[in-house]
Design a protein around this motif. Structure first.
Motif: not given
Length: 157
Positions: A45-46, A51-57
């Motif tokens: 989950v972490v 990965l989601k945060e990296a994609s948004l960034s």
């Protein structure tokens, strides 16, 4: 004899399973140690959240790059360079009271304003400049000098 081979095969498989279990247990212990204190979430989950945060960034960075390039392109259309030349066009007047002011953008497009002072009055003239050249009228030597002075200024990046 076949039972010995069968027994030996089971023993090898059993030892292999124990070795794999120990290996996976150590890996799981190591990764749980990595996520300890971060949250009560599992490592999967972490990592998914990261990965989601990296994609948004990445999307934000791409947007900011595009916006920055747009600002830079738009900035080329604003007055960035100014040249001023004072001179005396007539010998019967004293001092350099006449002037030429060039106001151009990053592509050397703009206007040259001339103020000619004489005893009978002051006359104002303006000439359109596109890419460093007079459009409707030829530039005088003083106007070219003012434009050259403006070109020597480089906008800060």
């Amino acid at each position: 004899m076949p039972t010995n081979f069968l027994f030996l095969g089971f023993a090898v498989i059993f030892v292999w399973l124990i070795a794999l279990s120990i290996f996976f247990w150590r890996i799981l212990k190591h990764y749980n140690k990595l996520t300890k204190g971060v949250s009560e979430k599992s490592l999967k989950v972490v990592l998914d959240d990261l990965l989601k945060e990296a994609s948004l960034s990445r999307k934000d960075i791409d947007y900011l790059k595009e916006y920055s390039l747009k600002l830079e392109r738009d900035g080329l259309l604003h007055i960035q360079k100014v040249g001023l030349v004072r001179f005396n066009p007539f010998k019967d007047t004293g001092g350099d009271q006449s002037f030429i002011l060039s106001l151009v953008d990053g592509k050397d497009t703009g206007v040259v304003i001339s103020g000619l002072y004489s005893r009978s009055g002051t006359r104002w003239y303006a000439k359109k400049i596109i890419e460093g050249k007079g459009v409707d009228h030829d530039l005088s030597d003083e106007e070219r000098k003012a434009l050259k002075e403006a070109r020597l200024q480089t906008p800060e990046t």
